[in-house]
Write an enzyme that holds these catalytic residues in place. Sequence first.
Site, PDB file in Angstrom:
ATOM      1  N   SER A 124       0.839  -1.208   0.000  1.00  0.00           N
ATOM      2  CA  SER A 124       0.000   0.000   0.000  1.00  0.00           C
ATOM      3  C   SER A 124       0.867   1.248   0.000  1.00  0.00           C
ATOM      4  CB  SER A 124      -0.861  -0.026   1.266  1.00  0.00           C
ATOM      5  OG  SER A 124      -1.474   1.222   1.476  1.00  0.00           O
ATOM      6  N   TYR A 149      -2.131  -1.009  10.946  1.00  0.00           N
ATOM      7  CA  TYR A 149      -2.401  -1.568   9.612  1.00  0.00           C
ATOM      8  C   TYR A 149      -1.242  -1.250   8.654  1.00  0.00           C
ATOM      9  CZ  TYR A 149      -3.910  -1.776   4.796  1.00  0.00           C
ATOM     10  OH  TYR A 149      -3.936  -2.032   3.442  1.00  0.00           O
ATOM     11  N   LYS A 153       1.934  -3.655   6.580  1.00  0.00           N
ATOM     12  CA  LYS A 153       2.358  -3.679   5.169  1.00  0.00           C
ATOM     13  C   LYS A 153       3.869  -3.476   5.060  1.00  0.00           C
ATOM     14  CE  LYS A 153      -1.652  -4.494   3.459  1.00  0.00           C
ATOM     15  NZ  LYS A 153      -1.948  -5.832   2.944  1.00  0.00           N
TER      16      LYS A 153
HETATM   17  P1  NAD Z   1     -11.252  -6.810   1.181  1.00  0.00           P
HETATM   18  O1  NAD Z   1     -11.490  -6.804   2.653  1.00  0.00           O
HETATM   19  O2  NAD Z   1     -12.377  -6.504   0.284  1.00  0.00           O
HETATM   20  O3  NAD Z   1     -10.647  -8.230   0.743  1.00  0.00           O
HETATM   21  C1  NAD Z   1      -9.837  -9.010   1.593  1.00  0.00           C
HETATM   22  C2  NAD Z   1     -10.433 -10.411   1.626  1.00  0.00           C
HETATM   23  O4  NAD Z   1      -9.596 -11.231   2.439  1.00  0.00           O
HETATM   24  C3  NAD Z   1     -11.834 -10.444   2.239  1.00  0.00           C
HETATM   25  O5  NAD Z   1     -12.709 -11.125   1.367  1.00  0.00           O
HETATM   26  C4  NAD Z   1     -11.646 -11.198   3.552  1.00  0.00           C
HETATM   27  O6  NAD Z   1     -12.782 -11.970   3.867  1.00  0.00           O
HETATM   28  C5  NAD Z   1     -10.422 -12.032   3.263  1.00  0.00           C
HETATM   29  N1  NAD Z   1      -9.608 -12.372   4.425  1.00  0.00           N
HETATM   30  C6  NAD Z   1      -9.148 -11.542   5.402  1.00  0.00           C
HETATM   31  N2  NAD Z   1      -8.386 -12.238   6.269  1.00  0.00           N
HETATM   32  C7  NAD Z   1      -8.360 -13.532   5.828  1.00  0.00           C
HETATM   33  C8  NAD Z   1      -7.737 -14.734   6.293  1.00  0.00           C
HETATM   34  N3  NAD Z   1      -6.988 -14.760   7.407  1.00  0.00           N
HETATM   35  N4  NAD Z   1      -7.916 -15.859   5.586  1.00  0.00           N
HETATM   36  C9  NAD Z   1      -8.681 -15.864   4.464  1.00  0.00           C
HETATM   37  N5  NAD Z   1      -9.300 -14.764   3.981  1.00  0.00           N
HETATM   38  C10 NAD Z   1      -9.135 -13.623   4.663  1.00  0.00           C
HETATM   39  O7  NAD Z   1     -10.012  -5.829   0.914  1.00  0.00           O
HETATM   40  P2  NAD Z   1      -9.443  -5.280  -0.466  1.00  0.00           P
HETATM   41  O8  NAD Z   1      -9.752  -3.841  -0.535  1.00  0.00           O
HETATM   42  O9  NAD Z   1      -9.814  -6.179  -1.575  1.00  0.00           O
HETATM   43  O10 NAD Z   1      -7.887  -5.379  -0.162  1.00  0.00           O
HETATM   44  C11 NAD Z   1      -7.117  -6.475  -0.617  1.00  0.00           C
HETATM   45  C12 NAD Z   1      -5.685  -6.297  -0.159  1.00  0.00           C
HETATM   46  O11 NAD Z   1      -5.189  -5.057  -0.671  1.00  0.00           O
HETATM   47  C13 NAD Z   1      -5.495  -6.215   1.350  1.00  0.00           C
HETATM   48  O12 NAD Z   1      -4.281  -6.848   1.671  1.00  0.00           O
HETATM   49  C14 NAD Z   1      -5.410  -4.727   1.607  1.00  0.00           C
HETATM   50  O13 NAD Z   1      -4.676  -4.459   2.777  1.00  0.00           O
HETATM   51  C15 NAD Z   1      -4.670  -4.268   0.389  1.00  0.00           C
HETATM   52  N6  NAD Z   1      -4.878  -2.853   0.048  1.00  0.00           N
HETATM   53  C16 NAD Z   1      -6.150  -2.377  -0.092  1.00  0.00           C
HETATM   54  C17 NAD Z   1      -6.362  -1.034  -0.408  1.00  0.00           C
HETATM   55  C18 NAD Z   1      -7.743  -0.463  -0.504  1.00  0.00           C
HETATM   56  O14 NAD Z   1      -7.884   0.755  -0.384  1.00  0.00           O
HETATM   57  N7  NAD Z   1      -8.765  -1.261  -0.731  1.00  0.00           N
HETATM   58  C19 NAD Z   1      -5.245  -0.197  -0.609  1.00  0.00           C
HETATM   59  C20 NAD Z   1      -3.968  -0.724  -0.489  1.00  0.00           C
HETATM   60  C21 NAD Z   1      -3.798  -2.065  -0.157  1.00  0.00           C
HETATM   61  C1  WQD Z   2      -9.418   9.624   0.866  1.00  0.00           C
HETATM   62  C2  WQD Z   2      -9.587  11.120   1.107  1.00  0.00           C
HETATM   63  C3  WQD Z   2     -10.010  11.708   3.400  1.00  0.00           C
HETATM   64  C4  WQD Z   2     -13.892   9.857   3.826  1.00  0.00           C
HETATM   65  C5  WQD Z   2      -6.930   4.636   3.027  1.00  0.00           C
HETATM   66  C6  WQD Z   2      -5.826   3.954   3.786  1.00  0.00           C
HETATM   67  C7  WQD Z   2      -4.745   3.533   2.844  1.00  0.00           C
HETATM   68  C8  WQD Z   2      -5.305   2.707   1.693  1.00  0.00           C
HETATM   69  C9  WQD Z   2      -6.470   3.356   1.053  1.00  0.00           C
HETATM   70  C10 WQD Z   2      -5.073   0.395   2.281  1.00  0.00           C
HETATM   71  C11 WQD Z   2      -8.885  11.606   2.372  1.00  0.00           C
HETATM   72  C12 WQD Z   2     -11.187  12.060   2.529  1.00  0.00           C
HETATM   73  C13 WQD Z   2     -12.692  10.292   3.297  1.00  0.00           C
HETATM   74  C14 WQD Z   2     -14.881  10.808   4.166  1.00  0.00           C
HETATM   75  C15 WQD Z   2     -13.418  12.549   3.396  1.00  0.00           C
HETATM   76  N1  WQD Z   2      -5.777   1.440   2.140  1.00  0.00           N
HETATM   77  N2  WQD Z   2     -12.464  11.608   3.087  1.00  0.00           N
HETATM   78  N3  WQD Z   2     -14.601  12.134   3.931  1.00  0.00           N
HETATM   79  O1  WQD Z   2      -7.209   7.637   3.777  1.00  0.00           O
HETATM   80  O2  WQD Z   2      -6.341   8.004   1.412  1.00  0.00           O
HETATM   81  O3  WQD Z   2      -6.380   5.751   2.377  1.00  0.00           O
HETATM   82  O4  WQD Z   2      -7.444   3.725   2.050  1.00  0.00           O
HETATM   83  O5  WQD Z   2      -3.898   0.237   2.230  1.00  0.00           O
HETATM   84  O6  WQD Z   2      -3.839   2.795   3.592  1.00  0.00           O
HETATM   85  O7  WQD Z   2      -5.299   4.854   4.753  1.00  0.00           O
HETATM   86  O8  WQD Z   2      -8.499   6.802   1.756  1.00  0.00           O
HETATM   87  O9  WQD Z   2     -10.820   6.857   1.021  1.00  0.00           O
HETATM   88  O10 WQD Z   2     -10.332   6.996   3.497  1.00  0.00           O
HETATM   89  O11 WQD Z   2      -9.770   8.927   2.062  1.00  0.00           O
HETATM   90  O12 WQD Z   2     -13.219  13.742   3.214  1.00  0.00           O
HETATM   91  O13 WQD Z   2     -15.954  10.483   4.669  1.00  0.00           O
HETATM   92  O14 WQD Z   2     -10.987  11.384   1.315  1.00  0.00           O
HETATM   93  O15 WQD Z   2      -9.782  12.704   4.369  1.00  0.00           O
HETATM   94  O16 WQD Z   2      -8.387  12.865   2.121  1.00  0.00           O
HETATM   95  P1  WQD Z   2      -7.075   7.163   2.401  1.00  0.00           P
HETATM   96  P2  WQD Z   2      -9.933   7.333   2.096  1.00  0.00           P
END
Ligand code: NAD
Ligand code: WQD
Length: 339
Positions: A124, A149, A153
């Site tokens: 991330s 969290y 990562k």
């Molecule tokens: P998500 O929660 O939709 O998907 C994760 C899936 O993993 C879920 O379906 C959950 O049920 C499953 N899961 C969690 N723990 C588990 C375990 N121990 N065993 C089996 N299944 C398990 O999340 P996402 O948004 O699809 O994110 C996927 C990956 O990407 C994660 O590692 C997340 O940290 C990373 N990531 C997400 C974002 C984002 O903003 N969505 C940004 C950067 C990184």
């Molecule tokens: C985006 C922008 C908020 C909600 C998070 C995690 C990051 C990654 C992605 C996994 C920010 C603003 C949000 C609201 C708002 N996940 N906002 N009102 O914080 O950039 O990233 O998700 O790895 O690790 O930290 O994403 O969608 O929460 O926010 O104004 O109700 O929207 O302040 O500027 P963020 P976000």
Amino acid sequence: MKILVTGGAGFIGSHTVVELDKAGFEPVIVDNLYNSNLDVLEGIKEITGKDFPFYQIDCNNAEQIRALFAKEKFDGVIHFAAYKAVGESVEKPLNYYENNLISLLVLLRAMKEFNVDKFVFSSSCTVYGQPTELPVTENTPRLPANSPYGNTKAIAEDIIRDHVHSAPGIKAICLRYFNPIGAHETSLIGELPNGVPSNLVPFITQTAAGLRKSLTVFGSDYDTPDGTCIRDFIHVVDLAKAHVKALGLLDEQTDADYYDVFNVGTGEGYTVLELIKTFEEVNGVKLNYTIGPRRAGDVEKIYAQSDKVNNVMKWHAEKSMADALRDAWNWQLKITPEK
Ligand code: NAD
Ligand code: WQD
């Protein structure tokens, strides 16, 4: 190639399963359904016309994972499964370290035992914290994480790097996602946040759908053109395609200890207000929102420099923020119960 997709019923995992199938890979889904449900698998089936193997297994369960590896004979692993709620990780850090790191160790051990050599990990942009220079490249120093969290990562990246360099015969890529948004263009799969969404776009779509009264924009006094934060919003389908490219790149590598990290973003930053305006324009809806105070822990601005992923992986973002906001809205309309 048969690919284990952990977390394959989740938001990014489900879209990646679809793209893997399109590219000729055979995905096998593992998910404990902690943050997803079986309807997602129906959506995948409807899009692809295929019923991929699904195992409801917890990735922390080493015995079940070993049994699965023995049965399925994987060629590679994409590891999405993790907890991802930043705020919750502050409240329950041990849950996050346990789920996000033990599952990683279990998988790396199983890969070594069963000679599976390709590993793609969901990292991330949170590992950069608030960078001093923009856009961020992969060489921009990682900063101390803002949350447990985020720390999982950074630690996970280090574990993978150290493991690969110890020459276990595993090649690995960590993809540092920026802000994934949107849904599949068919509206058959999308993002399903639990409870009140903390992320911006699900909060917007739920507000526009009448499920929430109003969106609060967190802060308008940042050092940006309109005072609101800047992010690099990437369409989830583009992000999914980057995983297919990463597997291809891993397959080409002849070095047994290949390890690399890639930013996966569009390279363009938009403010929160610009995103809201685009959402209203492309969907023809008016969003109820107010400006509120800053949210603790938010970085002011971050966006990717995407040269490395463009040049080395030959991956480019194809969809715009407007596309993603249209798809997110159509998905919301599909899942919102009729009033
Ligand atoms: P998500 O929660 O939709 O998907 C994760 C899936 O993993 C879920 O379906 C959950 O049920 C499953 N899961 C969690 N723990 C588990 C375990 N121990 N065993 C089996 N299944 C398990 O999340 P996402 O948004 O699809 O994110 C996927 C990956 O990407 C994660 O590692 C997340 O940290 C990373 N990531 C997400 C974002 C984002 O903003 N969505 C940004 C950067 C990184
Ligand atoms: C985006 C922008 C908020 C909600 C998070 C995690 C990051 C990654 C992605 C996994 C920010 C603003 C949000 C609201 C708002 N996940 N906002 N009102 O914080 O950039 O990233 O998700 O790895 O690790 O930290 O994403 O969608 O929460 O926010 O104004 O109700 O929207 O302040 O500027 P963020 P976000």
